[in-house]
Design an enzyme around this catalytic site. Sequence first.
Site, mmCIF file in Angstrom:
data_model
loop_
_atom_site.group_PDB
_atom_site.id
_atom_site.type_symbol
_atom_site.label_atom_id
_atom_site.label_comp_id
_atom_site.label_asym_id
_atom_site.label_seq_id
_atom_site.Cartn_x
_atom_site.Cartn_y
_atom_site.Cartn_z
ATOM 1 N N ILE A 138 11.484 15.432 -42.685
ATOM 2 C CA ILE A 138 12.247 13.416 -42.876
ATOM 3 C C ILE A 138 11.833 12.235 -41.505
ATOM 4 C CG2 ILE A 138 14.089 12.023 -43.463
ATOM 5 C CD1 ILE A 138 13.545 13.205 -45.616
ATOM 6 N N CYS B 243 -9.030 23.784 -44.802
ATOM 7 C CA CYS B 243 -8.930 22.121 -43.828
ATOM 8 C C CYS B 243 -8.696 22.814 -42.894
ATOM 9 C CB CYS B 243 -8.822 21.567 -44.954
ATOM 10 S SG CYS B 243 -6.671 21.763 -45.207
ATOM 11 N N PHE C 66 -22.722 26.171 -54.825
ATOM 12 C CA PHE C 66 -22.447 24.990 -55.681
ATOM 13 C C PHE C 66 -23.847 23.789 -55.209
ATOM 14 C CE2 PHE C 66 -18.430 24.455 -54.935
ATOM 15 C CZ PHE C 66 -17.994 25.125 -55.958
ATOM 16 N N GLY D 8 -30.274 26.825 -59.940
ATOM 17 C CA GLY D 8 -30.787 26.215 -61.118
ATOM 18 C C GLY D 8 -30.863 26.895 -62.128
ATOM 19 N N GLU E 126 -25.050 24.404 -64.758
ATOM 20 C CA GLU E 126 -25.693 23.188 -64.168
ATOM 21 C C GLU E 126 -25.084 22.019 -65.483
ATOM 22 O OE1 GLU E 126 -28.401 23.178 -60.232
ATOM 23 O OE2 GLU E 126 -28.295 24.102 -61.633
ATOM 24 N N ARG F 263 -25.127 21.357 -57.146
ATOM 25 C CA ARG F 263 -25.260 21.643 -58.672
ATOM 26 C C ARG F 263 -25.946 20.674 -59.727
ATOM 27 N NH1 ARG F 263 -19.723 24.207 -61.090
ATOM 28 N NH2 ARG F 263 -20.347 25.542 -62.590
ATOM 29 N N LEU G 118 14.473 11.198 -33.069
ATOM 30 C CA LEU G 118 15.651 10.646 -34.247
ATOM 31 C C LEU G 118 16.431 11.926 -34.620
ATOM 32 C CD1 LEU G 118 16.089 8.511 -36.263
ATOM 33 C CD2 LEU G 118 13.721 9.818 -37.237
HETATM 34 C C1 LIG Z 1 -1.672 17.282 -46.475
HETATM 35 C C2 LIG Z 1 -0.401 16.248 -45.546
HETATM 36 C C3 LIG Z 1 -0.013 15.417 -46.820
HETATM 37 C C4 LIG Z 1 0.683 14.540 -46.736
HETATM 38 N N1 LIG Z 1 0.847 13.340 -47.471
HETATM 39 C C5 LIG Z 1 1.819 12.144 -47.143
HETATM 40 C C6 LIG Z 1 2.272 11.534 -48.136
HETATM 41 O O1 LIG Z 1 1.706 10.918 -49.598
HETATM 42 N N2 LIG Z 1 3.297 10.269 -47.250
HETATM 43 C C7 LIG Z 1 3.880 10.052 -46.375
HETATM 44 O O2 LIG Z 1 4.757 9.391 -46.490
HETATM 45 N N3 LIG Z 1 3.618 11.792 -45.881
HETATM 46 C C8 LIG Z 1 3.071 12.073 -46.005
HETATM 47 N N4 LIG Z 1 2.544 13.309 -44.830
HETATM 48 C C9 LIG Z 1 3.563 13.477 -43.526
HETATM 49 C C10 LIG Z 1 4.974 14.396 -43.433
HETATM 50 O O3 LIG Z 1 5.588 13.765 -44.429
HETATM 51 C C11 LIG Z 1 4.445 14.342 -41.793
HETATM 52 O O4 LIG Z 1 3.146 14.656 -40.899
HETATM 53 C C12 LIG Z 1 6.260 15.287 -41.953
HETATM 54 O O5 LIG Z 1 7.124 14.988 -43.225
HETATM 55 C C13 LIG Z 1 6.196 15.404 -40.208
HETATM 56 O O6 LIG Z 1 7.217 16.609 -40.502
HETATM 57 P P1 LIG Z 1 6.863 17.457 -39.257
HETATM 58 O O7 LIG Z 1 8.149 18.428 -38.844
HETATM 59 O O8 LIG Z 1 6.175 18.004 -40.162
HETATM 60 O O9 LIG Z 1 6.947 17.127 -38.175
HETATM 61 P P2 LIG Z 1 6.169 17.320 -36.470
HETATM 62 O O10 LIG Z 1 4.720 17.063 -36.690
HETATM 63 O O11 LIG Z 1 6.849 18.446 -36.190
HETATM 64 O O12 LIG Z 1 6.880 16.267 -35.839
HETATM 65 C C14 LIG Z 1 5.208 14.586 -35.917
HETATM 66 C C15 LIG Z 1 5.856 13.773 -35.245
HETATM 67 O O13 LIG Z 1 6.404 13.737 -34.441
HETATM 68 C C16 LIG Z 1 8.026 13.756 -33.505
HETATM 69 N N5 LIG Z 1 8.890 13.924 -33.832
HETATM 70 C C17 LIG Z 1 9.331 14.986 -34.796
HETATM 71 N N6 LIG Z 1 10.949 14.591 -34.646
HETATM 72 C C18 LIG Z 1 10.977 13.870 -33.947
HETATM 73 C C19 LIG Z 1 12.534 13.468 -33.706
HETATM 74 N N7 LIG Z 1 13.317 14.401 -34.274
HETATM 75 N N8 LIG Z 1 12.686 12.664 -32.972
HETATM 76 C C20 LIG Z 1 11.886 12.181 -32.464
HETATM 77 N N9 LIG Z 1 10.155 12.935 -32.388
HETATM 78 C C21 LIG Z 1 10.227 13.959 -33.357
HETATM 79 C C22 LIG Z 1 6.419 14.812 -32.780
HETATM 80 O O14 LIG Z 1 6.797 14.937 -31.809
HETATM 81 C C23 LIG Z 1 5.383 14.547 -33.841
HETATM 82 O O15 LIG Z 1 4.805 13.840 -32.290
HETATM 83 C C24 LIG Z 1 1.879 14.235 -45.328
HETATM 84 C C25 LIG Z 1 1.807 15.283 -44.484
HETATM 85 C C26 LIG Z 1 0.576 16.046 -44.750
HETATM 86 C C27 LIG Z 1 -0.034 17.202 -43.503
HETATM 87 S S1 FES Z 2 -6.498 25.665 -44.456
HETATM 88 FE FE1 FES Z 2 -5.711 23.677 -46.120
HETATM 89 S S2 FES Z 2 -3.872 23.754 -46.271
HETATM 90 FE FE2 FES Z 2 -3.742 25.319 -44.713
#
Ligand SMILES: Cc1cc2nc3c(=O)[nH]c(=O)nc-3n(C[C@H](O)[C@H](O)[C@H](O)COP(=O)(O)OP(=O)(O)OC[C@H]3O[C@@H](n4cnc5c(N)ncnc54)[C@H](O)[C@@H]3O)c2cc1C
Ligand code: FES
EC number: 1.2.3.7
Length: 1369
Positions: free
Chosen positions: A365, A56, A838, A1125, A1301, A951, A420
Site C-alpha cells: 500500500i 514481459c 503468429f 499460411g 488463420e 496471422r 511512509l
Molecule cells: C503490473 C502492475 C499493474 C499495476 N496496476 C495498478 C493499478 O491498476 N492501480 C494502481 O493503483 N496500482 C497499480 N500498480 C502499482 C502497484 O500497486 C505498486 O507497484 C505497488 O503497490 C508498489 O508497492 P511495492 O511494495 O512493490 O513498492 P516498491 O516497488 O518496493 O517501491 C516503490 C517506490 O516507493 C518507495 N517506497 C516504498 N515503500 C516506501 C515507504 N514506506 N516509504 C518511503 N518510500 C517507500 C520505493 O523506494 C520505491 O521508490 C501496478 C503494478 C504493477 C507491477
Molecule cells: S515476466 Fe511478465 S510478469 Fe514477470
Amino acid sequence: MDMGEHTNTTTTTKTEQSLVFAVNGQRFELSEVDPSTTLLEFLRSQTSFKSVKLGCGEGGCGACVVLLSKYDPVHDKVDDFTVSSCLTLLCSVNGCSITTAEGVGNSKDGFHPIQERFSGFHASQCGYCTPGMCVSLYSALVNADKTNRPEPRPGFSKLSVSEAEKSIAGNLCRCTGYRPIVDACKTFAADVDMEDLGLNSFWEKGESDEAKLSRLPPYHHNNATCTFPEFLKKEITAGVNLASEGYYWYSPVSLEQLQSLLQMDEENDGTSTKIVVGNTGMGYYKEVVHHNKYIDLRYIPELSIIRKDLAGIEIGASVPISKAVEAMKEVNEGEFNQEGKLVFKKLADHMERIASGFIRNSASIGGNLIMAQRKHFPSDIATILLAVDTMVDILTGQRHEKITLEEFLGRPPLVSKSVLVSIKIPCWKSSRDISYLLYETYRAAPRPIGNALSYLNGAFLAEVSLCKNSAGIILNNCRLAFGAYGTKHSIRARKVEEFLSAKLLNVGVLYEAIKLVESTVLPEDGTSCPAYRSSLAVGFLFEFLSPFINNPADTNSFQRDGSNSSLLFKDSKIKQNFDQFDQIKSSTLLSSAKQVIQLSEEYHPVGKPITKAGATIQASGEAVYVDDIPSPRNCLHGAFIYSTEPLARVKGIKFKPGSSLDGVTTLISFKDIPGENVGSQTMFGSEPLYADELTQCAGQRIALVVADTQKNADMAANLAVIDYDKEDLEPILSVEEAFERCSFFEVPPYLYPEQVGDYSKGMAEADHQILSAEIKLGSQYYFYMETQTALAVPDEDNCMVVYTSSQCPETAHDTIAKCLGVPGHNVRVITRRVGGGFGGKAIKAMPVSTACALAAYKLNRPVRMYVNRKTDMIMAGGRHPMKITYSVGFKTNGKITALKLDILIDAGMSPDISPIMPHNILGSLRKYDWGALAFDIKVCKTNLPSRSAMRAPGEVQASFIAEAIIEHVASALALGVDSVRNINLHNYESLELFFKTSAGEPLEYTLPSIWDKLAMSSSFYHRTEMIKEFNRCNKWRKRGISRVPIVHHVMLRATPGKVSILHDGSIVVEVGGIELGQGLWTKVKQMTAYALSLVQCGGTEELLEKVRVIQADTLSLIQGGFTAGSTTSESSCEAVRLCCNILVERLTALKEKLVEQMGSIKWETLILQAYGSSVNLSTNSLYVPDFSSMQYLNYGAAVSEVEVNLLTGQTTILQTDIIYDCGQSLNPAVDLGQIEGAFVQGIGFFMLEEYPTNSNGLVVAEGTWTYKIPTVDTIPKQFNVEILNSGHHKKRILSSKASGEPPLTLAVSVHCAIRAAIKEARQQLHSWGGLDESNSTFQLEVPATMPVVKELCGLDSVQRFLQWTISTK
Ligand SMILES: Cc1cc2nc3c(=O)[nH]c(=O)nc-3n(C[C@H](O)[C@H](O)[C@H](O)COP(=O)(O)OP(=O)(O)OC[C@H]3O[C@@H](n4cnc5c(N)ncnc54)[C@H](O)[C@@H]3O)c2cc1C
Ligand code: FES
Ligand code: FES
C-alpha cells in the site's frame, strides 16, 4: 557443444550473513549477491528450473509466476502466495521456499493433476504461458484447501468456480483464447457442474458425472498442501543483511535502525540507496541506475501492522495490497458498524481490481502511495482512500507527522530520507440517525477485472437523507475523488462537493454538478483521450447520483443490508434506477461454452481429438525453448541498438557520458560483416542486418552491444547515443506521402489478382452510389509470449550452429550463410519449439539469429540474445496499416452491383512479404458477390519498420473492409445489415466467377448451409428481437448482434518429411513444418500412426505412442520452407504419409512372408526382422501439391452479441457462436484450439490492441502497460464453436481443411455487433437532440477501444440527456 557450464551472472560481493532459501525443496545459500538480481534472473541463470519464463519483465503477463511460501514460527503457519519472479528481488526471499512449475509436478516425480488436466483439456498450445498458469492455479488450490470451508465432494478442492476462473486472471495467453484453460481450472472447483466443462480427452459426451470424475487424473484436496521444507524452518531469521565491496542489502528491524541507515546515507553521498518493499514499482519505473544500497522495509513492525479499532483500520505502509484487502473484508462481529463495513468492503473490492493477484501479493500500500506522491503514478489506491479521509503517518528523521492523504499528495515529492509509516482509514458512520451513507468506487479500464491501469478512477462518499418537506432526497455532504486521468495526483472535486452539499437532488442540480465536474476534471496537456477521460468523470457521478432523483422515496425506501453488500433500496424504482447501469451480474466470468465436433473414424487415429504432443511437459515447464538451453561456456549476450530517426546518416555511436558499461565486450555493426549485409530475406528482396551509413526507419537495427550478461547488454544498449545527420533527408512517413513520391514496392504480375467483371457497367446498373469513402486501418503486434531469441555456437572448421525460435529455419540458414560469407553447409539451424509465432517469428526472427551468428563468428564465442519486450515491440513491425478508398454501387434492395477499391498499404522500409498483400486481401474480400470488382492496390515503401505477415495477413483487413462496405450500404438504404449480407452472399456461379479454380466443386461450397445453420443454432432471429426489446428498456446499456460469413483462400506449398523406424520399433519423424503451438506435431504423429498402420500387422494400435517428432534441423531435412499460411500442418502430414507409404511398401513383402511362416506378426518383430534383412527403414520425401488441389476455400460464419456501456464505452461480448468447416478434421481438438485462439486474437485486433508510433514512426507502445491483448475477462462470456465435418473430399489431405488463420477474420462479427449497439445509442442521442440526422452514418475505427466507442455514443450523452429531461418537464 559443451552445455555443461553456466556463466555466473551476478556481481560478486562478500558478506558475513548469507541468503538462505529453497527452490522446489532444494536448499540454496548465497553469500555473494548483487542486490539488484531478480528471482527470475537467478532461477533462469543459476538453477535448472527454467519453467519461469520471461514474458514481459514488468509484472504484466504472469509467465514468471512462482509460489512463495513463508513460515511463521510464532504461529507455526505457512503463508503461500504467488509473486512475479521478474520483479521480486532475490535478496527479499531469504527464509522462503519457492515452488516453480517443476516443483508442482514433473515427468520424473510424477505430474500434478493440474498439469495433466491442462494437457487433457487442450489448454496448452505454444506452452509458454502454461507453467505460470499452472502455478497460479496451484496457489489458488493450496489456499482454498487451507480454509475451513466444508469438505468438498471427493475428487474436488474447496475452490469455487469463480475463484478458479480468477486464479489465472492476471496471466496472459496469446494462443488458446483462455476458454480451455478456464475449463481445466474449473475441474477442481467444488461447485462445478461437470456438464459445463468443455471438450477434453478424458471423457466423452453424455457420460455420467461419476464416470467423468473417475476419468480425471485424481485430485485429493489435501494433495495440494505445499510442504515447507523442514530444514528451512530452523533457519528462519528476520531479514538478511548482506554487505561487501560497494553493495549492501539491509533489512532493518526497527524504525531506529532504519533511521540510522538513512542517516548514514545522508552523510555518505556517494551511495545511491533504494528503499524497497515488493519492488513491483520497478515494473512501471524501469531501473536505469544501479543502486549500491537497498533497504528492505518489510521487517519493521510499525510498517507491517494491521490494527483495527472502532475508529478505523491502521495499515502499515509495507503491508501488501492483498493483505490489506483481506483485513478489510474479514471484519469480525461487532468490530465496525454496518456503514463502516460497507466502506471497507468497497475499498477491498476496488483494490482487488488493481494489477493481478501475483502483484497484489507483494505490492505494498505504501509503495503505491509513494509512487503516486513522488512520481505521479496513476494510482487507484490514492483515489479511493482520498474519498474516505485517510490519514498518513510520515517519518522524517525522528519526526512523525500525521497528515491527511490529501495534504500528503499535494506536497512536493517526499524527500528520500522520509518514509511512509502507515495509513489510517476511518470507520465511517452517518452523522445522524436519519441519514444514510453511500460509498462507491469506479474505474474505467480496458480490462474489467484488473491488470490494466484505468483511464480515470473515482470514489464518492455521500451522506443522504430524506427531505422532510417534499418527497425527495437531500445530499447532506459528499466527498468526491478522481484520479489517474492525466493529473499529477488524485484530487477532491471541492467545488462540486460544495455545490452539492445540502442540496435536494433533482435533475437541475445534477446537471449543474456535472457541469462543474467537467470543468474540474481536466487532464493535463499530452494526456491521451482527454475529452473521454473528462466524460468518464461525468458518467460516474451521474451513475452515483441519478438513481436518487425524482423518486417518491420515503424512509422505508432505505434499508441497511445486514450482510456485506450495499445499502438496499427497498423502493423498487430506486433499485431499478441502479440496475440500469449494472452490467450483467453473474458470479462467474464465463458461462458454459459448447463445442460441437463430428468425429470420423475413417483414418484412425487421424481425426481423433488426441491431446497435444508435449502438453504435459509444457505444463511442468520442462519443455525446452531456445532461451532454456543452458549457456555454453564463455557465452556472451547481445542487445540491439536501434535508430530513433526515420531517415538519417549515422555519424557515430557513443554511450552516455559517465556510464559504466559493466561487462560490455564489444559493439558490432555493418562494418563487421564478412559477407553480405543481410538480416532477413524473402523472394521479394532482403533487409540489411544493420543500417549502413544511412538508417531508413526508426527502430532499424544499427548495432549490437555484446556483454557478459543479457542484463548488462540491455543496460548498455539503453545508454547508447547515436549521432545523426538529417540534412537534406526527407523521410516518407505516411502512405499519402509515398503515393505522392511514387515510392512503391513492385508486385510481380503473377501475384496481382484479377479484376472481376466490368466496374463501369456495374456502376451504371446501380440505383445508388457511395463514392470515395475512406477507411484507415492500423497495425497489430504479435505479442508472442516468447520474444525473439537465438543462440549461436561456433563449431569446428568455420561452422556455426544456431538455435532459433523461427517459423522458417531454412531461410534463416541461408541468410546466416550469406551474411557470414560461408557456404550453406557451414551453417546448421535448429528449431525445436516456438513460444508463439503468429507470423512474427518468420521474417522478423531472421535478423536475431543472424546477429547472434555474426557476433559469435567475429568473437569466436557463443552468443545468445533474448530480445526484451520493448525492443521487440519497436522492431517487430507487425500487421500492415492501410488506407482504403472505396466506391460502391447498389440496388435499392441492397444488392451490390459494383465495387472499386483503392488501397495504399504501408509496407515500411523493405519488401518483406508485402508484395503478397494484394493477393491476400482479395482472397478474403471476395467473400461477397460485389457484382463487378475493380481495384488498385499499391504497396508503399515508407521510412517505417517493415511490416510483416501476421496471422491472416491482409485477410483480416479485407474481412473488415468488406463488412464496413456492407454496413455502409445498409445504413445508406436504412436496411437491416443482415439482409444486405444475405442478398450479397455468393451462389456457386458467382463464387466461381470470383475465385475461378479455387472455388472447387458445387458441393464443397458449404457457406450457405453454414449461414442458415448458424442462424438456427445461435437463435439469431429470436435474439435480434430480444435485443430490440432490451434496447427499448435500457438507456445506458445497448446491445448489438451481428452475423458475418467468411470465405478464406489458402494455398498449399511443397513440404518435406522424413520417417525413420528404429530398431525397437519406435519411430522418428522430421517435417518441414515447425511446431508453433498449433499442434502440427500432433497431427503429424497421428498421420504417421495411421499411414504405418496400413502395413496391417499386430500392435499397430499402439503406433501413436511410438512416434516422436523431433526438432527441425536444416542440415538433416532440407527445403523446410515457411510455416505459414495455415496449411503447413496438412502438407507436413502429407509429406509424412508419402514416406510411410514407401516404408509400408518396403515392409509389406517381408510381412506377408512372415505371416505365412508364423501366422501373425507383431510390429516389433516385423521391424527386427526388417533390420535383419537390411530393409531400408528410413525415407524422406517432398510433398509437392498438384495444381488442381493446391488452392482451396475455407468457410465459416460467426454470430456475436455485445453490450456497450454508454457511460464508459466498455464493451462486453455476451456470446459468440461459430460454425467453421474443417473438412474432415485431422484433429478436432487441435482445430478447435486454433479456431478459438485465432478468434480471440482477432478480438484483440478489433477491440483492444493499439500499436501507436511517435511522429518519427518509432513505436511508443512498449509493453504490457500500454499494449493490451485480450484477457480472460475480455473474451465472449459464452463461446460456442461447432466444427463442421463437411465429409470426404479426394483432393484435400485426408479430406481435411485448414484452421490456423481463417477463424481470426470471424472476429469482425464483434466489431459489427459493437457498431449495431452504437447505432442504437446514437438513435437515442438523436432523440435527445444530441445528434443531427446527418450523423446517422458513422465509421467505427479499429480497434474499437473504450474511448472510440464512447465518443461515438456521445461524449456528452449525460449532459444531453439531462438537458432533454429538463426541457421536456
Ligand atoms: C503490473 C502492475 C499493474 C499495476 N496496476 C495498478 C493499478 O491498476 N492501480 C494502481 O493503483 N496500482 C497499480 N500498480 C502499482 C502497484 O500497486 C505498486 O507497484 C505497488 O503497490 C508498489 O508497492 P511495492 O511494495 O512493490 O513498492 P516498491 O516497488 O518496493 O517501491 C516503490 C517506490 O516507493 C518507495 N517506497 C516504498 N515503500 C516506501 C515507504 N514506506 N516509504 C518511503 N518510500 C517507500 C520505493 O523506494 C520505491 O521508490 C501496478 C503494478 C504493477 C507491477
Ligand atoms: S515476466 Fe511478465 S510478469 Fe514477470
Ligand atoms: S499457450 Fe498460452 S501463450 Fe501460447
